[in-house]
Structures are given as structure tokens and as C-alpha cells.
Design an enzyme around this catalytic site. Structure first.
Site, short mmCIF file in Angstrom:
data_model
loop_
_atom_site.label_atom_id
_atom_site.label_comp_id
_atom_site.label_asym_id
_atom_site.label_seq_id
_atom_site.Cartn_x
_atom_site.Cartn_y
_atom_site.Cartn_z
N TYR A 44 9.09 -6.28 -0.64
CA TYR A 44 7.77 -5.63 -0.64
C TYR A 44 7.31 -5.32 -2.07
O TYR A 44 6.12 -5.26 -2.33
CB TYR A 44 7.82 -4.30 0.12
N ASP A 47 10.11 -2.31 15.06
CA ASP A 47 9.13 -2.71 16.09
C ASP A 47 9.89 -3.20 17.31
O ASP A 47 9.51 -2.93 18.46
CB ASP A 47 8.20 -3.82 15.58
N ASP A 52 19.84 -11.77 11.98
CA ASP A 52 19.43 -12.58 13.14
C ASP A 52 20.24 -12.19 14.37
O ASP A 52 19.71 -12.01 15.46
CB ASP A 52 19.50 -14.09 12.84
N LYS A 109 21.60 -10.18 5.37
CA LYS A 109 21.59 -11.65 5.56
C LYS A 109 22.47 -12.23 4.45
O LYS A 109 22.03 -13.03 3.63
CB LYS A 109 20.14 -12.16 5.51
N ASP A 120 11.63 -2.93 8.86
CA ASP A 120 10.28 -2.99 9.43
C ASP A 120 10.32 -3.77 10.74
O ASP A 120 9.82 -3.33 11.78
CB ASP A 120 9.34 -3.67 8.42
C1 IPM Z 1 5.17 0.00 8.77
C2 IPM Z 1 4.10 -1.01 8.44
C3 IPM Z 1 4.04 -1.21 6.94
C4 IPM Z 1 5.38 -1.75 6.47
C5 IPM Z 1 2.90 -2.13 6.45
C6 IPM Z 1 1.56 -1.72 6.97
C7 IPM Z 1 2.88 -2.21 4.95
O1 IPM Z 1 4.32 -2.21 9.11
O2 IPM Z 1 5.11 1.13 8.27
O3 IPM Z 1 6.04 -0.31 9.58
O4 IPM Z 1 5.64 -2.96 6.60
O5 IPM Z 1 6.17 -0.95 5.99
MN MN Z 2 5.87 -2.07 10.62
#
Ligand code: IPM
Ligand code: MN
Ligand code: NAD
Length: 348
Positions: free
Chosen positions: A142, A247, A219, A187, A243
Site C-alpha cells: 500500500y 472481508d 492462499d 506468502k 484487508d
Molecule cells: C479497508 C479498506 C481500505 C484498505 C481501502 C479503502 C484503502 O478496504 O479499510 O479495509 O484496503 O485498507
Molecule cells: Mn477492505
């Protein structure tokens, strides 16, 4: 106590879930005899529209001064044509994290009993799941050099030994207060940064003989998380893997809209935000689930202000709302965003 914090709702559903969280915070202060001093500021697309820049100086100054930040979400299609640091994400969220040195991002995965059947996995795969992801937040791909040249585009991924060490220490310290297990995800079969990551984690682990340590490739981890969710305690990983994995973890909990997060450092500053984004597909319709934002506010009370009872009261009211099926559509309920906030506020 005077609860002085910076409130930056941001874009899309950010202000909607933010309003609900503020209603809950107001109810909490009335009940416990505190006062609320929220410093409202713009960030992301909202700040670009109003001030011409994603992170106005007054927003950053307030964050630095209060040291406690409640953030909704940034970004959206309206600003997607912008490039580099002109974008809401790269121009506000990342500099906030970096400049406040919030290198440790904690994201929980502990499905609420009332939501076990909302997840697409079988109940027996989920019951008893209780892990947190310790995501490194201020390094890696990032923040490396990025750009274009005649041959294409590049994003450089770098980690220093000290960056890996400090997040590993945070993960092991947290594991010592929990189930005493750290799963480090990398990884290292391909990436040099991951080889360093693994070496440093092995070193740090020597100081925590009571903690069980395992190393998994990312993975494989995506698969293990869905198959053996109950086996994990603290999952330690780098910025981008964290990240993506969080999710995925939200699916175990029934919705993206129920996972809060805390971003912390060595000092007192903390930023609290849902793991979800600005959800442009449902923004402005009252459909957003405010629980992640409300739980983020509870974390702020606990971690930045030491208000354990108050945080627990909000968390209990959230749980009660779930038990009573007072939820938004993502969880199968019929309420809108502010109804959920009002219900929780009444039950704090
Ligand atoms: C999160 C978001 C952010 C990240 C983006 C919007 C930069 O996806 O906070 O999970 O990847 O950290
Ligand atoms: Mn995110
Ligand atoms: P998203 O998290 O905004 O949405 C993903 C999906 O989950 C969508 O279908 C959305 O409707 C749903 N969802 C998210 N939050 C919800 C909630 N509270 N209640 C009910 N449903 C919810 O991710 P995206 O669509 O990939 O990204 C949209 C924008 O948000 C992008 O500009 C992205 O950069 C930004 N983003 C910001 C943050 C942040 O500010 N921390 C985090 C992630 C994404």
C-alpha cells in the site's frame, strides 16, 4: 467524563451509519452521566467536494489533538476517476493511518449466536469461532513506490524488520490475553518480504514460549478460514493480506455490516472504523447496517477512554437487537439504518 473525539463520517453510507452511532453514543452519555464533544470533520470525497482536498488540515489537526477518531468510510464512484493521492482512499485514509502511526489494525471475527444461520456455512463449522486478525496497517504494498513507466505499472512492497517486529509483538501480546495461539500468514514461498516476515515472527515467538505458533501461506489460509474457523485465535498478517482475509472473515459473521475495527499504535491514539466501505450500491437508501459503526464506537469508548461498562452496555444492546431481529435487510430484517440505531439507543 467529557468524551472528546473526532467524528469523520466520510462518504456513501458513512454518514448514515455514523448518524446511528451518534444516536447510540448520545443515549449512552445520558445514561452514564458523561458529556459528548464530537468534533465533526470532512474526509475523503466529501472533503474533495467541499474543500478541494481529501484530507483538509483541520481534519488532520483535530484527529491529532483528540487522539480518538470515529470514521465511517471513504470513496465512491464519483471520485473513481481521480488518480494517486487525489483519490479519497490514497489521499485521506492511508495518510491518516500512516501519519498517526496506526500500524496495528485489529478486526474481530466472533459470529453472534443470533447470526450463525445467516452465514452461508454450516452451523457446526461456525459455532465457537472467535479469532481476531492483527493486520499490519502502515507498510507493505500500500505504501511502497507506485507508478507507471513505458513498460507498465508498479507497486513496490517493502517491509523493514522493525515494522514486522512491532506488529508481531502486538499479536503475541494479544494472544497472551486470549487463547495463546498465533497464526502468521504470509506468502514466503514466493515473496522476499514474506520470508523476512516469517523469520522475524519466529524470532519474536521465542519471547512467548506459552504461545503456540503456526505459519500458513495466504492462499491456503483463505481455505482454512472457511473450513477450520474455530481453530484460530490471533491471525497475524501483512497489510494487503489482512484487508482481503477480513472481508472473507465477515462472511462467517453473517454480514460485512457487523465487523468493527480498531487501529492503534504504541501511544494513546486510536482510530475506529467498520471494515466495510462506503457501499455505493446501497448508499442514500437507509439500507446500511449500522452495527459495525456502532460497535466501532463501543471500541473507541473502551480503548481510547477506558469506559468498559459503557462499551459493554452498547455491545449488549447490539446483541439484544440481533436476538429481537431488529435488523436491516442484509440480516433479513425490515428496519432501516436509523431505526436500528434508535432501537439500540433505547436499549443501551
Ligand atoms: C479497508 C479498506 C481500505 C484498505 C481501502 C479503502 C484503502 O478496504 O479499510 O479495509 O484496503 O485498507
Ligand atoms: Mn477492505
Ligand atoms: P463495500 O464494503 O463498500 O461494499 C461491499 C458490499 O457489502 C456491497 O454490496 C455493500 O452493499 C455491502 N455492504 C457494505 N457495508 C454494508 C453495511 N454496513 N450494511 C449492509 N451492506 C453493506 O466495498 P466496495 O463496494 O468494494 O467499495 C466501495 C467503496 O468503498 C470504494 O470506493 C472503496 O475504496 C471504499 N472502501 C472504503 C473503506 C474505508 O473507508 N475503510 C473500506 C472498504 C472500501
Amino acid at each position: 467524563m467529557n468524551i472528546n473525539f473526532t467524528y469523520i463520517p466520510g462518504d456513501g453510507i458513512g454518514p448514515e451509519v455514523g448518524d446511528a452511532a451518534m444516536t447510540v453514543l448520545e443515549a449512552m452519555t445520558a445514561k452514564f452521566g458523561h458529556s459528548l464533544e464530537a468534533e465533526f470533520h470532512l474526509v475523503g470525497g466529501a472533503a474533495i467536494d467541499a474543500k478541494g482536498e481529501p484530507l483538509p488540515a483541520e481534519t488532520f489537526d483535530s484527529c491529532k489533538r483528540t487522539g480518538a477518531i470515529l470514521l465511517g468510510a471513504v470513496g465512491g464512484p464519483k471520485w473513481d476517476h481521480l488518480k494517486g493521492a487525489d483519490r479519497p482512499e490514497l489521499g485521506s485514509l492511508l495518510p491518516l493511518r500512516k501519519n498517526l502511526n496506526l500500524y496495528a489494525n485489529i478486526r474481530p471475527c466472533k459470529p453472534f449466536p443470533a447470526l450463525i444461520d445467516k452465514a452461508p456455512l454450516k452451523r457446526e463449522r461456525l459455532e465457537g469461532t472467535d479469532f481476531v486478525v492483527m493486520r499490519e496497517l502502515t507498510g507493505g504494498i500500500y505504501f511502497g513506490d507506485k507508478g507507471r513507466d513505458e513498460s507498465g505499472a508498479f507497486d513496490v512492497c517493502r517491509y523493514s524488520e522493525s515494522e514486522v517486529r512491532r506488529i508481531a509483538v502486538k499479536a503475541f501480546d494479544l494472544a497472551m490475553t486470549r487463547k495463546k495461539k498465533v497464526t502468521s500468514v504470509d506468502k514466503s514461498n514466493v515473496l522476499e518480504t514474506s520470508r523476512l516476515w516469517r523469520e522475524v515472527v519466529i524470532e519474536v515467538a521465542k519471547d512467548y514460549p506459552e504461545v503456540e505458533v503456526e505459519h500458513l501461506l495466504v492462499d491456503a489460509m483463505t481455505m482454512h478460514m472457511l473450513t477450520y474457523a474455530q481453530d484460530y485465535d490471533v491471525i497475524l498478517t501483512e497489510n494487503m493480506f489482512g484487508d482481503i482475509l477480513t472481508d472473507e472473515a465477515s462472511v462467517l459473521c453473517g454480514s460485512m455490516g457487523v465487523i468493527p475495527s480498531a487501529s492503534v499504535s504504541d501511544g494513546k491514539t486510536g482510530m475506529y472504523e467498520p471494515i466495510h466501505g462506503s457501499a455505493p450500491d446501497i448508499a442514500g437508501q437507509g439500507k446500511a447496517n449500522p452495527l459495525a459503526m456502532i460497535l466501532s464506537a463501543a471500541w473507541m469508548l473502551r480503548l481510547s477512554f477506558g469506559l468498559d461498562k459503557e462499551a459493554a452496555a452498547i455491545e449488549c444492546a447490539v446483541e439484544a437487537a440481533l436476538e429481537a431481529r431488529q435488523t436491516t435487510g442484509d440480516l433479513g430484517g425490515k428496519l432501516n439504518t436509523s431505526d436500528v440505531g434508535d432501537w439500540i439507543a433505547r436499549n443501551v
